[in-house]
Every structure is written in structure tokens, then in C-alpha cells.
Design a protein around this motif. Sequence first.
Motif, PDB file in Angstrom:
ATOM      1  N   UNK A  61      -5.017   8.153   2.916  1.00  0.00           N
ATOM      2  CA  UNK A  61      -4.406   8.714   1.710  1.00  0.00           C
ATOM      3  C   UNK A  61      -2.940   9.052   1.965  1.00  0.00           C
ATOM      4  N   UNK A  62      -2.626   9.523   3.149  1.00  0.00           N
ATOM      5  CA  UNK A  62      -1.223   9.764   3.489  1.00  0.00           C
ATOM      6  C   UNK A  62      -0.428   8.456   3.435  1.00  0.00           C
ATOM      7  N   UNK A  63      -1.060   7.374   3.886  1.00  0.00           N
ATOM      8  CA  UNK A  63      -0.425   6.056   3.813  1.00  0.00           C
ATOM      9  C   UNK A  63      -0.172   5.663   2.361  1.00  0.00           C
ATOM     10  N   UNK A  64      -1.158   5.883   1.495  1.00  0.00           N
ATOM     11  CA  UNK A  64      -0.973   5.573   0.074  1.00  0.00           C
ATOM     12  C   UNK A  64       0.212   6.337  -0.500  1.00  0.00           C
ATOM     13  N   UNK A  65       0.318   7.595  -0.135  1.00  0.00           N
ATOM     14  CA  UNK A  65       1.434   8.396  -0.644  1.00  0.00           C
ATOM     15  C   UNK A  65       2.764   7.822  -0.189  1.00  0.00           C
ATOM     16  N   UNK A  66       2.828   7.361   1.075  1.00  0.00           N
ATOM     17  CA  UNK A  66       4.076   6.769   1.579  1.00  0.00           C
ATOM     18  C   UNK A  66       4.436   5.509   0.805  1.00  0.00           C
ATOM     19  N   UNK A  67       3.423   4.782   0.340  1.00  0.00           N
ATOM     20  CA  UNK A  67       3.668   3.556  -0.402  1.00  0.00           C
ATOM     21  C   UNK A  67       4.069   3.827  -1.843  1.00  0.00           C
ATOM     22  N   UNK A  68       3.978   5.062  -2.282  1.00  0.00           N
ATOM     23  CA  UNK A  68       4.315   5.381  -3.658  1.00  0.00           C
ATOM     24  C   UNK A  68       3.178   5.150  -4.633  1.00  0.00           C
ATOM     25  N   UNK A  69       1.960   4.993  -4.134  1.00  0.00           N
ATOM     26  CA  UNK A  69       0.803   4.767  -5.003  1.00  0.00           C
ATOM     27  C   UNK A  69       0.455   6.064  -5.714  1.00  0.00           C
TER      28      UNK A  69
END
Length: 468
Positions: A61-69
Motif C-alpha cells: 500500500x505504501x508503494x501504491x501511494x508512491x505511485x499516486x494511486x
Amino acid sequence: MFRKDFVWGAATAAYQIEGGVREDGRTQSVWDMLCERAGAVCNGDTGETACDFYHRYREDIAMMKRFGIRAFRMSFSWNRIFPEGTGAVNEKGLDFYDRVVDELLKNGIVPYVTLLHWDLPRALYERGGYMNPDFCNWFADYARVVAGHFSDRVKNFFTFNEPQLILGAHRGSGKAPALSLSDAETVPVAHHILLAHGRAVRAMRAEAGDLALGMANQGCFFYPVSDTPENEAAAKRETFEYRRPNWYSSLPWYADPVFLGKYPEPLLSRLEKYLPAGWEKDMAEIAEPIDFCGQNFYNAFPVDEKGESVPFPPGTAYNSEHWNVSPSGLYYSVKWQYERYRKPETACAATIGSPWTEKCTTRSASIFSAGIFCSWKGLRMRARTYWGISAGRGWIILNGRRAIVPVSGSSMSITKRRRGRPRTVRSGIGTSLRTTGQTFGTSDARAKKKLPVFSNRKKFAGGREAMK
């Protein structure tokens, strides 16, 4: 351009990413059953570990946030919440999804939950599964519990993902439960799924009134090869009258009952003899009002002014699954469904292959350009979630790596979790978004770098007979 409240996101399914199949009270689904059979799944893959989302969801989920999702379409595992499919609730299963939902919201990501993405509990399969009329009540009870528990934080739900492919799994596609049944056996299956959908909608509304509910359909779409009114009419007719033998892959057999309260002709004349006795009295419940028309769009097929199939136009692009990429098909599918059903459209998962190559980035741009055209024409295309956020396994014969973040491994024993730098990963989908004026992140000189596409061309080697 896209409307200001248009939703950009990513999507996945529980069995493809979670792992943890024996932990905290989870029991088997039909996919666990299928993966136990030698030769049923490419490379002997299973969901034992998958992407290990069960243990690494915070990192993901932290990765998703970094992607701007900003939106995440996920599915719940029915058998993680109800180990026997009905009866006692597994609190540890609810606790896991509580943690996931809370983590998403903490990171500014809106959850969109699918109740059933093909992974029927094994316990219910052994009681007849979709073929048992009691399935409608089983599913409604499950939906009621989920709505009651999560409606304070989750407002958007899909009942089923792609009933067309659930039926295909009963007609020899090789997907779980890998049955090969006749029309007489599968027409009732489709009816039970539709009735379960309507009954679940009623149960969820009674439990929590402020929900946005729908179903994610697929369907076989056709588009005109010319701009003539005659060609458009022919393509529309082929899409909604659907005269081809594989009726279970059509859109209208599922969408017409839900939105219009009736089965479509000429399919009804052909299949009515197989419907359960007294099916007419179920139609009002099947047509319980819902809020959006969900669509999973993959590709479409050109037809001429007679409605006959023609070769794909020169220069047609193909994705990593060798599926044609059809921006025109996306436009017409949205246009015609809006005209027919008058519901806001949610393009759930336009699968276009791996985002890691320059060619696929161009294909992404063409799909998004079609989305812009839909908006320009005044069509209510409301959301788009890319399939998928990560992938460690496919569904039987697909390469399983058409994802923003591929995860490599052998038989789902993870040897390397690809945590691409946000700037690198953004290059795959960000370029196509920039063509529409949308932004998932900043551009980067590495946008042109080609990262590996994990591909497996092995054909399905078994698993089409009835599961014992």
C-alpha cells in the motif's frame, strides 16, 4: 478531458496476491483445489504465497501511494471470512481486511471491494456450488455480513467479477472449478448468479443504505470498421443480440436482467427451456436497482455492415497475451451500454499487457485517448482501474505478469519482489496518462528504459474434466 471526479486506480484479486492460504482459519477455495491437480495450471503455480500480500500489505500500500494511486479495487476471500462458506464468521479473516482497509484509507486510497472474484469456497462447491439454488442465500448472507462490518469505511462494492468467466469455468475454459457442462446445466448457474446478485444488493441495502453497488461484467464486444450508420448498427446488433454459440460470454445475458429486468432476445428463445422453473418471478429481485454499470474491457472485434467478422485493421496492436488492443471497441462498448442501461459507466480493468515496454505505453495511450473521446462525447465514463497493481500468478493459461509490479518466483515461492523505483514504474502508465493531461507522477529520463516482461507461452495442459 476527464471529469474532475474521475477515479484513477489499480485492481487485483484475492487469490492472485494474498498468499497465506492456510493461515488464521482460511479454508480452501476452488482455486486451491485446482492448483493441487497435476498439469492443471501452468508451471504448477499455486496461490500458496502469491505476492505475499497477506504479510506485506503495508509495504504494498505504501508503494501504491508512491505511485499516486488513489483507488484500489480488491476482492475479499469469502472462505477467509466464512471458512465453511456459511455459518460461523472467522473473526481473524475480518481482522485482516480491517487492517487492509484502514491502511488504504490512512494512505489516501479509496477501497473498492469485489465480493466474489471466482474463488468460490470449496465447502460450498462440495454442496453443489453455483448449481445449488441455495447459493443465492449463501451469497446474500455473506454480502450482508461484509456490508454490516465494513460499510463505515467501504462505500463501493461489486457483487461479482465477470459472471461470464464463472460460466466459462463450467464450460471447459480450464479455470476453476474446471468443469465441462452443457447448456442445460449452465443456464441455471447463470440464473442463480444473477439472483444471488439481486438478493445480495437487497441484503446490503438493508444493512447499510449509503453504498454504491454494482457488478463487473465482461462481454464480447464488436465495433464497426467504417463510420457508416449501417456498420455501427450492425456492430451494436452483434454485441447485444449475440447470435454466436458461446452465449455465456455475452454481455446482455447478464446485464439485461440486472438493468432491464428481462432476458434478451434472441438468446431467450434459444435458452428459455433450460431456465429453472418459475424463473419469471425472480426477475424483479435480479433487477434490484444498482448504482453503476461495471465493465472489464480487454478487447473487441471488427465487423462489417452485415455484422460479419472481418480481419483486424492493418497496424492493430497486440498485448503480451496476444489480445488485440481496441480503443474503438472501448468507445463503442461504453457508448452503447450507456445508451441501453443509462447508468454511470465504471471501466474497471482495461487489461492492456505489461506497462514495461514502449509499445505497451503507446497502447495505453490509445486506450486513454478512447476514454477522452468518451468524455468528449458526453458519455459518463466514471472510473478506470488498471489491472493489476501486482501479479505473481495468472489464471491458468495467462502469463500472470500483466501488472504494474511483476513479482517473480517459482511455484509462488517468492524469490524476488520487484519493488521498482516509483519514477521507473510511473514511466509505464504515467506516459499514457500524460497524453490525457492526467498525472500519476513526474516524468523521468528512464521512462524509455525497457524493463523485462515476464512471459510464459505454455498452453494449458489439463484440468478441463470435472473435479472429483
